[in-house]
Design a protein around this motif. Sequence first.
Motif, PDB file in Angstrom:
ATOM      1  N   HIS A 201      30.264  28.301 -74.743  1.00 12.36           N
ATOM      2  CA  HIS A 201      30.419  29.726 -75.037  1.00 12.36           C
ATOM      3  C   HIS A 201      31.669  29.968 -75.888  1.00 12.36           C
ATOM      4  O   HIS A 201      32.752  29.495 -75.574  1.00 12.36           O
ATOM      5  CB  HIS A 201      30.521  30.505 -73.722  1.00 12.36           C
ATOM      6  N   GLY A 202      31.489  30.708 -76.976  1.00 12.12           N
ATOM      7  CA  GLY A 202      32.605  31.003 -77.856  1.00 12.12           C
ATOM      8  C   GLY A 202      33.030  29.839 -78.735  1.00 12.12           C
ATOM      9  O   GLY A 202      34.023  29.936 -79.434  1.00 12.12           O
ATOM     10  N   GLY A 203      32.276  28.739 -78.691  1.00 13.75           N
ATOM     11  CA  GLY A 203      32.663  27.557 -79.458  1.00 13.75           C
ATOM     12  C   GLY A 203      33.751  26.749 -78.804  1.00 13.75           C
ATOM     13  O   GLY A 203      34.464  25.987 -79.470  1.00 13.75           O
ATOM     14  N   ALA A 204      33.894  26.872 -77.472  1.00 16.60           N
ATOM     15  CA  ALA A 204      35.015  26.257 -76.750  1.00 16.60           C
ATOM     16  C   ALA A 204      35.013  24.735 -76.776  1.00 16.60           C
ATOM     17  O   ALA A 204      36.045  24.116 -76.507  1.00 16.60           O
ATOM     18  CB  ALA A 204      35.017  26.738 -75.297  1.00 16.60           C
ATOM     19  N   GLY A 208      31.285  22.651 -83.459  1.00 19.33           N
ATOM     20  CA  GLY A 208      30.661  23.380 -84.548  1.00 19.33           C
ATOM     21  C   GLY A 208      29.514  24.265 -84.142  1.00 19.33           C
ATOM     22  O   GLY A 208      28.842  24.845 -84.995  1.00 19.33           O
ATOM     23  N   ASP A 209      29.269  24.379 -82.829  1.00 17.74           N
ATOM     24  CA  ASP A 209      28.202  25.246 -82.332  1.00 17.74           C
ATOM     25  C   ASP A 209      28.629  25.828 -80.991  1.00 17.74           C
ATOM     26  O   ASP A 209      29.782  25.655 -80.569  1.00 17.74           O
ATOM     27  CB  ASP A 209      26.881  24.469 -82.193  1.00 17.74           C
ATOM     28  N   ASP A 237      36.987  29.748 -72.123  1.00 14.81           N
ATOM     29  CA  ASP A 237      36.220  29.686 -73.364  1.00 14.81           C
ATOM     30  C   ASP A 237      37.110  29.474 -74.588  1.00 14.81           C
ATOM     31  O   ASP A 237      36.779  29.931 -75.688  1.00 14.81           O
ATOM     32  CB  ASP A 237      35.368  30.951 -73.540  1.00 14.81           C
ATOM     33  N   LEU A 238      38.240  28.829 -74.418  1.00 14.62           N
ATOM     34  CA  LEU A 238      39.097  28.455 -75.537  1.00 14.62           C
ATOM     35  C   LEU A 238      39.796  27.147 -75.222  1.00 14.62           C
ATOM     36  O   LEU A 238      39.981  26.797 -74.050  1.00 14.62           O
ATOM     37  CB  LEU A 238      40.126  29.541 -75.865  1.00 14.62           C
ATOM     38  N   ASN A 267      34.937  36.496 -83.983  1.00 15.04           N
ATOM     39  CA  ASN A 267      36.020  36.197 -83.059  1.00 15.04           C
ATOM     40  C   ASN A 267      35.912  34.804 -82.452  1.00 15.04           C
ATOM     41  O   ASN A 267      36.708  34.449 -81.595  1.00 15.04           O
ATOM     42  CB  ASN A 267      36.044  37.236 -81.940  1.00 15.04           C
ATOM     43  N   ASP A 268      34.921  34.021 -82.871  1.00 15.27           N
ATOM     44  CA  ASP A 268      34.728  32.696 -82.308  1.00 15.27           C
ATOM     45  C   ASP A 268      34.989  31.624 -83.363  1.00 15.27           C
ATOM     46  O   ASP A 268      34.585  31.755 -84.517  1.00 15.27           O
ATOM     47  CB  ASP A 268      33.303  32.539 -81.770  1.00 15.27           C
ATOM     48  N   ILE A 269      35.691  30.574 -82.939  1.00 14.53           N
ATOM     49  CA  ILE A 269      35.981  29.438 -83.816  1.00 14.53           C
ATOM     50  C   ILE A 269      35.401  28.204 -83.149  1.00 14.53           C
ATOM     51  O   ILE A 269      35.838  27.814 -82.066  1.00 14.53           O
ATOM     52  CB  ILE A 269      37.492  29.278 -84.028  1.00 14.53           C
ATOM     53  N   SER A 270      34.413  27.593 -83.767  1.00 19.34           N
ATOM     54  CA  SER A 270      33.676  26.503 -83.121  1.00 19.34           C
ATOM     55  C   SER A 270      34.161  25.114 -83.510  1.00 19.34           C
ATOM     56  O   SER A 270      33.619  24.121 -83.029  1.00 19.34           O
ATOM     57  CB  SER A 270      32.179  26.624 -83.433  1.00 19.34           C
ATOM     58  N   GLN A 271      35.179  25.031 -84.374  1.00 13.63           N
ATOM     59  CA  GLN A 271      35.752  23.741 -84.736  1.00 13.63           C
ATOM     60  C   GLN A 271      37.278  23.839 -84.733  1.00 13.63           C
ATOM     61  O   GLN A 271      37.828  24.925 -84.951  1.00 13.63           O
ATOM     62  CB  GLN A 271      35.260  23.291 -86.112  1.00 13.63           C
ATOM     63  N   PRO A 272      37.966  22.716 -84.486  1.00 12.43           N
ATOM     64  CA  PRO A 272      39.435  22.755 -84.434  1.00 12.43           C
ATOM     65  C   PRO A 272      40.041  23.314 -85.712  1.00 12.43           C
ATOM     66  O   PRO A 272      39.631  22.948 -86.824  1.00 12.43           O
ATOM     67  CB  PRO A 272      39.816  21.279 -84.236  1.00 12.43           C
TER      68      PRO A 272
END
Length: 378
Positions: A201-204, A208-209, A237-238, A267-272
């Motif tokens: 959830h949230g790309g945690a 990349g997804d 979720d982070l 508001n979501d970042i799915s990769q470092p």
Amino acid sequence: RVTCVSAGELHSAAVTEDGDLYTWGDGFCGQLGLGDKRPQLLPKQVMHNLEDECISVVSCGNRHTLCVTEDDGEVFSFGFGRFGALGRSYTPFEYDDVTEEEGVGGGDGVDGEDLPNADARLAFAAHPVAPAAPEDGAISADTLAHLDFLANITLDDSSDQCVPMLVDAMSGITIVGVSAGHRHSMVLDENGGVYTFGSGHGGALGHGDKMNQEYPMKVMGLVQDNITISQISAGVDLSMAVSTDGSVYGWGKSTGGRLGLNPSGGNDISQPRRIPMKNGVKIVDAECGYVHSVLVGLDGSLHVCGGVGTDGDDDGQQHQGEHADMLDAGASVQVPNFNVWHRVPEPKAAVSRERWKKYGKYELQGRSKVLSDAKKWS
């Protein structure tokens, strides 16, 4: 003597210098690893599958726990396994109607999901209150349902979610660090590689997804950029990771600036993604929370990302004070007049000391003679 401690949402754990693991607090999802769902008011040693193991690190999440052995670098997990937070297969709880999977650990409360209802259900299970009886004395349907619920509830459970079990997928990889988040987990190997599993959830998870992962999966975004990680932290979720060169990377939910990033298009970042630090401060430690994160600089400076409001609806959203604009923009802000390396002297009670003493006539004459003799023989 304790060498490592960790606190989750409703439970805590500690590791002694002998490598023994102790847990206490709420155990309703097996997160204490004691073989049942009973709460513990006092620390109790975890023995299941750990009798011959020496534990070095422990991390408590929302309702699950991870620990690492010192000799072999193996990972053991226990507690609520939904979303894949344990990184292994597991047997279901005997009474899933009590630990309703759609509620426990299912949401973070921010998106209007159903975690509060689950907490209310757990509270009811711990302290049930019987419904009021009808005036005519007949047993109502609600009362019958309540009695049936009490007749079937138990704190004994044979599920292997209630005991430490080896995460087989990490066999052959020496693990040096773990971090249990709200509903996902992070693992750090001896070569600086990071693995994540659980809720995406949230790309945690940083893959990349936003898909869930039942088993550990390496974060390839860090590998492709030749980034070696020395410290990790999983929040709600982070996620954050600190590299060996003092850079810090974050991914997952970034609402309210909790990651120190200002993403475009959502508001979501799915990769470092590397978190910019003012004046190029090198980071040695990062800790993710619920709606904020804290970074510790090599120079002892403390930096905050996001914020906690006085009302739950204002968490991480509305900031007040001198740095409000920076926080709202997603930037980290240094805490003024504070340094983690500078220890403030502890206050001590004033001790009265006798500064001088009166001597009697003969004591004074004798003291003078001693002093004069000392000068003569010196």
